[in-house]
Design a protein around this motif. Structure first.
Motif, PDB file in Angstrom:
ATOM      1  N   ASP A  64      46.789   8.149  54.496  1.00  0.00           N
ATOM      2  CA  ASP A  64      47.542   9.374  54.249  1.00  0.00           C
ATOM      3  C   ASP A  64      49.008   9.080  53.928  1.00  0.00           C
ATOM      4  O   ASP A  64      49.770   9.995  53.593  1.00  0.00           O
ATOM      5  CB  ASP A  64      47.487  10.307  55.461  1.00  0.00           C
ATOM      6  N   THR A  65      49.406   7.828  54.046  1.00  0.00           N
ATOM      7  CA  THR A  65      50.778   7.450  53.741  1.00  0.00           C
ATOM      8  C   THR A  65      51.106   7.748  52.291  1.00  0.00           C
ATOM      9  O   THR A  65      50.399   7.312  51.375  1.00  0.00           O
ATOM     10  CB  THR A  65      50.990   5.949  54.023  1.00  0.00           C
ATOM     11  N   ALA A  66      52.167   8.520  52.085  1.00  0.00           N
ATOM     12  CA  ALA A  66      52.540   8.952  50.739  1.00  0.00           C
ATOM     13  C   ALA A  66      53.809   9.781  50.816  1.00  0.00           C
ATOM     14  O   ALA A  66      54.241  10.175  51.906  1.00  0.00           O
ATOM     15  CB  ALA A  66      51.424   9.785  50.112  1.00  0.00           C
ATOM     16  N   VAL A  67      54.363  10.064  49.650  1.00  0.00           N
ATOM     17  CA  VAL A  67      55.389  11.097  49.549  1.00  0.00           C
ATOM     18  C   VAL A  67      54.655  12.412  49.308  1.00  0.00           C
ATOM     19  O   VAL A  67      53.823  12.504  48.402  1.00  0.00           O
ATOM     20  CB  VAL A  67      56.376  10.810  48.404  1.00  0.00           C
ATOM     21  N   TYR A  68      54.972  13.403  50.121  1.00  0.00           N
ATOM     22  CA  TYR A  68      54.313  14.700  50.029  1.00  0.00           C
ATOM     23  C   TYR A  68      55.237  15.694  49.342  1.00  0.00           C
ATOM     24  O   TYR A  68      56.410  15.822  49.712  1.00  0.00           O
ATOM     25  CB  TYR A  68      53.931  15.196  51.423  1.00  0.00           C
ATOM     26  N   TYR A  69      54.674  16.397  48.365  1.00  0.00           N
ATOM     27  CA  TYR A  69      55.433  17.343  47.572  1.00  0.00           C
ATOM     28  C   TYR A  69      54.889  18.749  47.751  1.00  0.00           C
ATOM     29  O   TYR A  69      53.684  18.967  47.754  1.00  0.00           O
ATOM     30  CB  TYR A  69      55.342  16.990  46.092  1.00  0.00           C
ATOM     31  N   CYS A  70      55.796  19.687  47.829  1.00  0.00           N
ATOM     32  CA  CYS A  70      55.474  21.098  47.820  1.00  0.00           C
ATOM     33  C   CYS A  70      55.595  21.595  46.385  1.00  0.00           C
ATOM     34  O   CYS A  70      56.484  21.145  45.644  1.00  0.00           O
ATOM     35  CB  CYS A  70      56.465  21.824  48.730  1.00  0.00           C
ATOM     36  N   ALA A  71      54.730  22.528  45.992  1.00  0.00           N
ATOM     37  CA  ALA A  71      54.762  23.028  44.632  1.00  0.00           C
ATOM     38  C   ALA A  71      54.372  24.498  44.602  1.00  0.00           C
ATOM     39  O   ALA A  71      53.675  24.985  45.505  1.00  0.00           O
ATOM     40  CB  ALA A  71      53.805  22.219  43.747  1.00  0.00           C
ATOM     41  N   ALA A  72      54.829  25.180  43.558  1.00  0.00           N
ATOM     42  CA  ALA A  72      54.519  26.596  43.393  1.00  0.00           C
ATOM     43  C   ALA A  72      54.120  26.856  41.947  1.00  0.00           C
ATOM     44  O   ALA A  72      54.634  26.210  41.029  1.00  0.00           O
ATOM     45  CB  ALA A  72      55.728  27.454  43.765  1.00  0.00           C
ATOM     46  N   LYS A  73      53.226  27.809  41.763  1.00  0.00           N
ATOM     47  CA  LYS A  73      52.761  28.103  40.415  1.00  0.00           C
ATOM     48  C   LYS A  73      52.511  29.583  40.223  1.00  0.00           C
ATOM     49  O   LYS A  73      52.228  30.319  41.174  1.00  0.00           O
ATOM     50  CB  LYS A  73      51.477  27.334  40.100  1.00  0.00           C
ATOM     51  N   TYR A  74      52.594  29.982  38.967  1.00  0.00           N
ATOM     52  CA  TYR A  74      52.184  31.322  38.579  1.00  0.00           C
ATOM     53  C   TYR A  74      50.665  31.335  38.478  1.00  0.00           C
ATOM     54  O   TYR A  74      50.034  30.318  38.236  1.00  0.00           O
ATOM     55  CB  TYR A  74      52.747  31.676  37.201  1.00  0.00           C
ATOM     56  N   GLY A  75      50.107  32.513  38.618  1.00  0.00           N
ATOM     57  CA  GLY A  75      48.690  32.668  38.346  1.00  0.00           C
ATOM     58  C   GLY A  75      47.795  31.982  39.358  1.00  0.00           C
ATOM     59  O   GLY A  75      48.237  31.221  40.211  1.00  0.00           O
ATOM     60  N   SER A  76      46.516  32.241  39.253  1.00  0.00           N
ATOM     61  CA  SER A  76      45.557  31.747  40.232  1.00  0.00           C
ATOM     62  C   SER A  76      44.526  30.788  39.637  1.00  0.00           C
ATOM     63  O   SER A  76      43.537  30.456  40.285  1.00  0.00           O
ATOM     64  CB  SER A  76      44.830  32.929  40.877  1.00  0.00           C
ATOM     65  N   MET A  77      44.768  30.344  38.407  1.00  0.00           N
ATOM     66  CA  MET A  77      43.834  29.413  37.780  1.00  0.00           C
ATOM     67  C   MET A  77      44.299  27.977  38.009  1.00  0.00           C
ATOM     68  O   MET A  77      45.475  27.711  38.211  1.00  0.00           O
ATOM     69  CB  MET A  77      43.764  29.688  36.277  1.00  0.00           C
ATOM     70  N   PHE A  78      43.331  27.048  37.943  1.00  0.00           N
ATOM     71  CA  PHE A  78      43.636  25.610  37.970  1.00  0.00           C
ATOM     72  C   PHE A  78      44.479  25.220  39.180  1.00  0.00           C
ATOM     73  O   PHE A  78      45.450  24.458  39.063  1.00  0.00           O
ATOM     74  CB  PHE A  78      44.325  25.186  36.669  1.00  0.00           C
ATOM     75  N   ILE A  79      44.111  25.704  40.331  1.00  0.00           N
ATOM     76  CA  ILE A  79      44.926  25.542  41.533  1.00  0.00           C
ATOM     77  C   ILE A  79      45.056  24.089  41.951  1.00  0.00           C
ATOM     78  O   ILE A  79      46.053  23.702  42.537  1.00  0.00           O
ATOM     79  CB  ILE A  79      44.363  26.413  42.658  1.00  0.00           C
ATOM     80  N   ILE A  80      44.050  23.245  41.661  1.00  0.00           N
ATOM     81  CA  ILE A  80      44.138  21.857  42.088  1.00  0.00           C
ATOM     82  C   ILE A  80      44.735  20.963  41.013  1.00  0.00           C
ATOM     83  O   ILE A  80      44.864  19.756  41.214  1.00  0.00           O
ATOM     84  CB  ILE A  80      42.762  21.309  42.535  1.00  0.00           C
ATOM     85  N   GLU A  81      45.124  21.542  39.898  1.00  0.00           N
ATOM     86  CA  GLU A  81      45.663  20.756  38.794  1.00  0.00           C
ATOM     87  C   GLU A  81      47.179  20.659  38.895  1.00  0.00           C
ATOM     88  O   GLU A  81      47.899  21.658  38.816  1.00  0.00           O
ATOM     89  CB  GLU A  81      45.281  21.392  37.450  1.00  0.00           C
ATOM     90  N   GLU A  82      47.669  19.440  39.011  1.00  0.00           N
ATOM     91  CA  GLU A  82      49.109  19.206  39.132  1.00  0.00           C
ATOM     92  C   GLU A  82      49.869  19.820  37.957  1.00  0.00           C
ATOM     93  O   GLU A  82      50.940  20.411  38.134  1.00  0.00           O
ATOM     94  CB  GLU A  82      49.354  17.698  39.189  1.00  0.00           C
ATOM     95  N   SER A  83      49.330  19.690  36.769  1.00  0.00           N
ATOM     96  CA  SER A  83      50.041  20.134  35.568  1.00  0.00           C
ATOM     97  C   SER A  83      50.216  21.642  35.492  1.00  0.00           C
ATOM     98  O   SER A  83      51.019  22.131  34.699  1.00  0.00           O
ATOM     99  CB  SER A  83      49.313  19.641  34.314  1.00  0.00           C
TER     100      SER A  83
END
Length: 123
Positions: free
Chosen positions: A89-108
């Motif tokens: 689990d060692t990593a840099v953890y990032y918080c992110a926000a997006k519009y809309g409810s599609m492609f929720i697991i897609e970073e892009s």
């Protein structure tokens, strides 16, 4: 415009717990919020996400049953409770926000990102 600031990372032994927080400026109640992580030498990957009203949550298989995502829209804060932590689990953890409810697991598909917080799990 949304600004995201993560906190709560640190060094913990395997089996331990940490809670990450993501303080957001702006009206984030209308956004899907998520957590991603990037380990050294690896691509950034999806960890967990929650829809706008908190009614739906999504988890990567690798963290399911150990991590819990939650949000407090009144405080404009997103959380990630991490239990039973493993060295992987060692990593840099990032918080992110997006519009809309599609492609929720897609970073892009995410529109806003925090600067990240380091989580290190020792064996």
């Amino acid at each position: 415009q949304v600004q995201l600031v993560e906190s709560g990372g640190g060094l913990v032994q395997a089996g331990g717990s940490l809670r990450l927080s993501c303080a957001a400026s702006g009206r984030t109640f209308s956004y899907v919020m998520g957590w991603f992580r990037q380990a050294p030498g690896k691509a950034r990957e999806f960890v967990a996400a929650m829809n706008r009203n908190g009614g739906s949550t999504y988890y990567a298989d690798s963290v399911k049953g150990r991590f819990t995502i939650s949000r407090d829209n009144a405080k404009n804060t997103l959380y990630l409770q991490m239990n039973s932590l493993k060295p992987e689990d060692t990593a840099v953890y990032y918080c992110a926000a997006k519009y809309g409810s599609m492609f929720i697991i897609e970073e892009s598909s995410y529109n806003y990102w925090g600067q990240g917080t380091q989580v290190t799990v020792s064996s």
